[in-house]
Design a protein around this motif. Structure first.
Motif, PDB file in Angstrom:
ATOM      1  N   PHE A  36       6.912 -11.217  -2.401  1.00  0.00           N
ATOM      2  CA  PHE A  36       8.236 -10.644  -2.142  1.00  0.00           C
ATOM      3  C   PHE A  36       8.147  -9.349  -1.342  1.00  0.00           C
ATOM      4  O   PHE A  36       8.951  -9.108  -0.445  1.00  0.00           O
ATOM      5  N   GLY A  37       7.177  -8.517  -1.662  1.00  0.00           N
ATOM      6  CA  GLY A  37       7.049  -7.235  -0.986  1.00  0.00           C
ATOM      7  C   GLY A  37       5.885  -7.160  -0.034  1.00  0.00           C
ATOM      8  O   GLY A  37       5.469  -6.064   0.331  1.00  0.00           O
ATOM      9  N   GLY A  38       5.345  -8.303   0.409  1.00  0.00           N
ATOM     10  CA  GLY A  38       4.167  -8.302   1.256  1.00  0.00           C
ATOM     11  C   GLY A  38       2.900  -8.272   0.419  1.00  0.00           C
ATOM     12  O   GLY A  38       2.930  -8.159  -0.810  1.00  0.00           O
ATOM     13  N   LEU A  39       1.757  -8.403   1.086  1.00  0.00           N
ATOM     14  CA  LEU A  39       0.489  -8.396   0.363  1.00  0.00           C
ATOM     15  C   LEU A  39       0.275  -7.051  -0.332  1.00  0.00           C
ATOM     16  O   LEU A  39       0.457  -5.993   0.283  1.00  0.00           O
ATOM     17  N   TYR A  78       8.849  -3.615   0.518  1.00  0.00           N
ATOM     18  CA  TYR A  78       9.641  -4.765   0.932  1.00  0.00           C
ATOM     19  C   TYR A  78       8.956  -5.421   2.124  1.00  0.00           C
ATOM     20  O   TYR A  78       8.036  -4.861   2.719  1.00  0.00           O
ATOM     21  N   ALA A  79       9.402  -6.641   2.450  1.00  0.00           N
ATOM     22  CA  ALA A  79       8.863  -7.361   3.600  1.00  0.00           C
ATOM     23  C   ALA A  79       9.906  -7.499   4.705  1.00  0.00           C
ATOM     24  O   ALA A  79       9.664  -7.156   5.851  1.00  0.00           O
ATOM     25  N   THR A 130      18.551  -8.568  -4.294  1.00  0.00           N
ATOM     26  CA  THR A 130      19.099  -7.213  -4.371  1.00  0.00           C
ATOM     27  C   THR A 130      18.016  -6.180  -4.662  1.00  0.00           C
ATOM     28  O   THR A 130      18.095  -5.039  -4.197  1.00  0.00           O
ATOM     29  N   THR A 131      16.981  -6.569  -5.417  1.00  0.00           N
ATOM     30  CA  THR A 131      15.889  -5.629  -5.698  1.00  0.00           C
ATOM     31  C   THR A 131      15.214  -5.174  -4.406  1.00  0.00           C
ATOM     32  O   THR A 131      14.995  -3.976  -4.190  1.00  0.00           O
ATOM     33  N   TYR A 132      14.919  -6.100  -3.527  1.00  0.00           N
ATOM     34  CA  TYR A 132      14.222  -5.751  -2.292  1.00  0.00           C
ATOM     35  C   TYR A 132      15.178  -5.240  -1.224  1.00  0.00           C
ATOM     36  O   TYR A 132      14.735  -4.569  -0.283  1.00  0.00           O
ATOM     37  N   MET A 133      16.453  -5.521  -1.350  1.00  0.00           N
ATOM     38  CA  MET A 133      17.431  -4.841  -0.502  1.00  0.00           C
ATOM     39  C   MET A 133      17.470  -3.350  -0.817  1.00  0.00           C
ATOM     40  O   MET A 133      17.532  -2.502   0.084  1.00  0.00           O
ATOM     41  N   ARG A 134      17.426  -3.038  -2.110  1.00  0.00           N
ATOM     42  CA  ARG A 134      17.419  -1.616  -2.501  1.00  0.00           C
ATOM     43  C   ARG A 134      16.124  -0.931  -2.060  1.00  0.00           C
ATOM     44  O   ARG A 134      16.138   0.232  -1.643  1.00  0.00           O
ATOM     45  N   ALA A 135      15.009  -1.646  -2.176  1.00  0.00           N
ATOM     46  CA  ALA A 135      13.742  -1.066  -1.712  1.00  0.00           C
ATOM     47  C   ALA A 135      13.775  -0.814  -0.207  1.00  0.00           C
ATOM     48  O   ALA A 135      13.270   0.213   0.278  1.00  0.00           O
ATOM     49  N   TYR A 136      14.369  -1.724   0.544  1.00  0.00           N
ATOM     50  CA  TYR A 136      14.508  -1.559   1.995  1.00  0.00           C
ATOM     51  C   TYR A 136      15.341  -0.320   2.331  1.00  0.00           C
ATOM     52  O   TYR A 136      14.959   0.503   3.169  1.00  0.00           O
TER      53      TYR A 136
END
Length: 989
Positions: free
Chosen positions: A785-788, A798-799, A892-898
């Protein structure tokens, strides 16, 4: 299920057993349990049960008969189950015993599971769920005719080409076009489908075909197999009109509706029949004039018999006289109610749902700044490929924003490691270090180029003939037609205009050897890129895009310098994003056809199989642990009341045995020692001796009683202590089991992540909306989800961090949106607007015209607004909503991280710009530090290749010196001898 006399053999459920010591009766063949002996007898021998009900039989006789029946009933039950009157419900075989019928059903079910197409199971079961077709044969015919020419994605089919050639294929995608009716109800266009089919024998080429060019294997989808599948999967209750119901396990697997509609229940059907029975029959709309003479005579006789004249007057003279109907009058019939409107069974075609007209539009889409929208699709495709197959290319994962920044990076003196590593890593996949060309298309192009004769080679007259006549071939005497033919041939075959100088620039450059030796520095990989694109420009489908890139790298108006590498490198520095991504996309598509990547895909498939097996084992362990925890919790609950703190007890003193009985020999209140007279002394002595003996006996009894009580108390305390230890052990075991279950669940979740990351075959689509826009979340499969986690930029968290939306392709746009004028007129008459007008109204200002245009959503609020805009009554949007709800938390978790990283990065760069410069630095160092602070792509490092190969892809390998070069270097490094005046070397003396 097994049938007996055409009815299913329903097993009686186990009764609740309160007392474990209760006597029960068990039927071995079926596993049924009975707590009452009469019910046990009634199950198989109803006549025996009523013996003790006769009042004329004595109790002894009754007991004797019941005992005899008890001795014989197991044999009677076995005989009943062994009678060959049972039927296999799956294949219809009759004349079987109960055990044989069970075995036959299991065998038939396994055979059907292996044969029947898996992609057909869900749509067929969804179609027959709650069906009221009474006969199985009729249901089989209906389903077979409906699905005979209907195919589904993932299904293996046989493709029949126009030349009657047949070859295997795989359904990739399916586009359904609904039926269209006019205002008068006439069908103006029948429903049809189009299929994207991958033809396996033609280099996995894809074709768009209709159902006329497709068919299944004749041994797979037959009425016999369909009948067996439906019999295995369906059941219904034993009353007329009962609907077919899919078995519960299949309904849960395929998420079928399991709540029976109210109008299909037995009570509703019975009520409907009773209402129809009590309705008065409608009168016949027929006059007496229209009757035949015999019918008129019979009608008059019936009216005389009822006491009524044919003219309507009764025979009673004193009654009121009512005038009958005039001649030719037809008696009114009951008014016929119009039928109720048909119930719409959702979901339906999305554009057939009525527009809401409430002003709610889809959330506005966002676009990448300063980048042409037509290049976004290529950017996403290449970024996704390089991150999903990062192990093949030996590249650290990188975010999409870093990728875009690297593709836009332009500086002549400062290198962007991400940009150069991407191009070099992809190019190295095309040719091995041994010089073998791995890409199939590139290998065929090079072979064709090597086989093509040189233009300077002279061909003998017998070897070839010119296809068109030349001017020199015109004989001295020729007709006008011959001359005109020559002129027309010269005009019809003009030489193609080449818009670049790639051939001249590559003159004398052996790109295959340079790529095999990994000579990529100082413009080397740019020259190799130019050579590969020049080879691809010979392919008609890629010539246009390759020529545009070649025209920029080797333009016609640019003179060829002495160093062509420097020329191409300088031109690449100033190349814009669209041309760069076109070049990278071309070589990336070449690299996915190499053997290395194919082996990687096969390995991922094998890994998925292993992970699935591991997941099944973990699920079995979790199930066993849960069952064990349930038993332990039950035991703990049974021991819990005993562990309450005991009530306080009075301790007995240690010297209790020496305490005298105060009731014997006590002193009276008046001071007298005894109430007996003193004169009778002997009697007193005997009484004293007896009292002593009694006191001793009482003391002994009291001591024994106290010892027994103490023993009981110790035993009870020991038992209570033992139970406390058991309870503590159970509590400890329960906690350990809970921890084990949590660990197993975490390992199962890891297996799910491994399965998702190993699913690298293709990018999965979230779904489509009502206007056929496609929605992607690229982190869904093929990558973390967030890359390697080991990536140099893993701290970004995030990716990609976005939901990407692609416009409809041409096929869907023409079939659903841009309809012909007559169909648009029909749609306007029905809904008050055309489909394009509706799309403009409901999508707002950010509408995507075709599949070349992209937009995205990047915040959780935008995602929630999008979910609220979707209508789950439509087929496409219902599936899309379900996918969004399933993945919403992760998205939404990785949208917030972005958003968090971008905000922090913007603040950091603002502080870096405002911070004063310290120390002394050169102009190049200052410029390089400013660019590094400004460009986010400069933070990326390819740590993966450094760990594996100890050097970057964009760095030339260190050459091993030859033996001669090594000797010369050693000689040059040796110290020179001292020379004397005579010119000879000095000795030690």
């Amino acid at each position: 299920m097994v049938l007996y006399k055409r009815k299913p053999v329903t097993l009686i459920p186990h009764p609740p057993i309160v007392n474990d010591a209760a006597e029960v009766w068990v039927v071995d063949a079926t596993g049924e349990v009975f707590t009452e002996y009469e019910k046990y007898l009634k199950r198989f021998v109803p006549s025996v049960v009523t013996i003790d009900a006769h009042s004329n039989i004595s109790p002894d006789t009754t007991i004797f008969i019941r005992q005899a029946a008890h001795d014989k009933i197991p044999r009677l039950a076995r005989l009943t189950l062994k009678q060959k009157k049972f039927t296999d419900a799956v294949n219809g075989k009759s004349g079987l015993t109960y055990a044989d019928a069970i075995a036959s059903e299991n065998h038939s079910a396994e055979a059907i599971d292996d044969i029947f197409p898996r992609k057909l199971r869900e749509p067929i079961l969804r179609k027959v769920q709650f069906s009221t077709t009474s006969r199985m044969d009729e249901l089989v015919n209906i389903i077979y005719d409906e699905f005979k020419h209907e195919y589904f994605p993932g299904e293996h089919v046989i493709v029949t080409l126009d030349n009657s050639e047949a070859m295997p294929g795989l359904i990739r995608e399916k586009a359904r076009f609904p039926q269209i009716k006019g205002p008068d109800g006439q069908i103006q266009r029948h429903a049809f489908s189009r299929y994207f089919v991958r033809i396996e024998e033609i280099n996995a080429e894809e074709a768009i075909l209709d159902s006329k060019h497709l068919r299944r294997d004749r041994k797979v989808f037959t009425k016999l197999n369909l009948r067996a599948f439906l019999k295995k999967s369906l059941a219904r209750e034993a009353w007329n009109g009962a609907p077919w119901l899919v078995n519960e396990n299949l309904a849960l697997r395929y998420r079928l509706p399991m709540e029976i509609p109210h109008h299909l229940m037995k009570e509703a059907q019975s009520l409907l029949k009773s209402q129809q029975t009590h309705l008065p029959k409608p009168r016949q709309r027929r006059s007496i004039k229209n009757m035949t003479p015999e019918e008129q005579h019979q009608f008059r006789l019936e009216q005389q018999a009822r006491g009524r004249q044919p003219n309507g007057h009764g025979p009673h003279p004193h009654g009121p006289q009512h005038a009958g109907p005039p001649p030719g009058y037809m008696l009114p019939s009951m008014p016929v109610r119009p039928p109720p409107p048909p119930v719409i069974k959702y979901p339906i075609e999305d554009t057939d749902i009525s527009p809401k007209n409430n002003g709610v539009v889809r959330p506005p889409l966002k676009a990448l700044p300063e980048i042409d929208m037509s290049t976004v699709g290529a950017l996403l495709e290449v970024w996704n490929t390089l991150n999903v197959q990062a192990e093949v290319y030996v590249l650290d994962s990188f975010t999409f924003d870093d990728f875009v920044a690297a593709m836009r990076f332009q500086h002549a003196d400062i290198k962007c490691e991400l940009l150069e590593e991407m191009f070099c890593a992809v190019l190295k996949q095309l040719v091995t270090a041994q010089g073998t060309i791995e890409a199939e298309l590139l290998r065929s192009l090079v072979l064709n180029e090597d086989e093509t004769p040189d233009e300077s080679t002279e061909a003998t007259p017998n070897e070839s003939k010119a296809s068109t006549p030349a001017v020199d071939d015109v004989p001295a005497r020729s007709t006008r037609s011959r001359l005109s033919q020559v002129e027309n041939a010269q005009q019809a075959t003009p030489e193609p205009l080449i818009p670049h100088k790639a051939k001249e620039v590559l003159q004398g450059f052996d790109w295959k050897s340079a790529l095999a030796l990994r000579e990529v520095e100082d413009g080397g990989w740019q020259m190799i890129l130019l050579a590969v694109l020049y080879q691809l420009s010979r392919v008609p489908s890629q010539s246009e895009s390759c020529d545009r890139v070649l025209a920029f790298l080797a333009p016609l108006d640019e003179p060829i310098s002495e160093d062509p590498k420097e020329l191409v490198r300088t031109r690449f520095v100033h190349m814009e994003v669209g041309l760069r991504i076109a070049a990278l996309q071309a070589i990336t598509l070449l690299s996915v056809t190499t053997k290395t990547l194919k082996k990687f895909l096969e390995q991922c498939s094998e890994d998925q199989t292993d992970v699935r097996k591991k997941k099944l084992e973990l699920q079995r362990e979790r199930k066993t642990a849960i069952e064990e925890l349930t038993n332990k919790e039950r035991e703990r609950s049974a021991l819990a009341p005993i562990t309450l703190p005991p009530s306080p007890t009075v301790e007995i003193p240690a010297d209790a045995d020496t305490v005298m009985d105060t009731t014997e020999g006590s002193i009276a209140p008046n001071g007298a020692g005894s109430s007996e007279p003193e004169e009778d002394a002997p009697t007193a002595n005997r009484s004293l001796r007896r009292s002593n003996n009694d006191r001793k006996r009482k003391r002994d009894e009291e001591t024994a009683r106290r010892n027994a009580e103490e023993q009981k108390r110790k035993q009870a305390a020991a038992l209570e202590e033992k139970k406390k230890k058991q309870y503590a052990a159970l509590v400890r075991d329960c906690e350990l089991l809970k921890e084990r279950i949590m660990d197993l669940e975490a390992r199962i979740a890891d297996c799910d992540d491994d399965l998702r990351e190993a699913d690298v075959q293709r990018t999965k689509l979230l779904g489509k909306d009502r206007f056929c826009n496609r929605y992607y979340w690229f982190e869904r499969n093929g990558q973390p989800f967030g890359g390697l986690p080991s990536s140099s930029t893993s701290t970004r968290g995030y990716a990609n961090g976005r939901i990407w939306v692609q416009g409809p392709d041409d096929l869907e746009r023409e079939g659903f949106i841009d309809l012909p004028k007559d169909l648009q007129a029909v749609y306007r008459a029905h809904w008050g607007m055309t489909v394009p007008e509706r799309r403009k109204q409901e999508e707002g200002l950010t509408s995507l015209a075709d599949a070349h245009e992209w937009g995205f959503y990047e915040t959780p609020d935008e995602l929630d607004s999008l979910i609220g805009w979707l209508d789950d009554r439509g087929e496409r949007e219902k599936k899309l909503r379900r996918e969004f709800f399933e993945w919403r938390e992760k998205i939404t978790t990785y949208m917030r991280a972005y958003k968090s990283y971008n905000d922090n990065e913007a603040a950091r760069r603002l502080e870096a710009e405002e911070e004063p410069k310290k120390g002394i630095a050169t102009r190049r160092q200052t410029q390089e530090s400013e660019i590094t602070a400004k460009e986010r792509c400069m933070d990326w490092r390819n740590t993966m290749v450094m760990d594996e190969q100890k050097r970057l892809h964009s760095v030339n390998p260190v050459k091993k010196p030859t033996r001669k070069e090594a000797a010369a270097a050693a000689k040059a490094a040796a110290p020179s001898a001292m020379i004397g005046r005579s010119g000879k070397p000095l000795t030690r003396q």
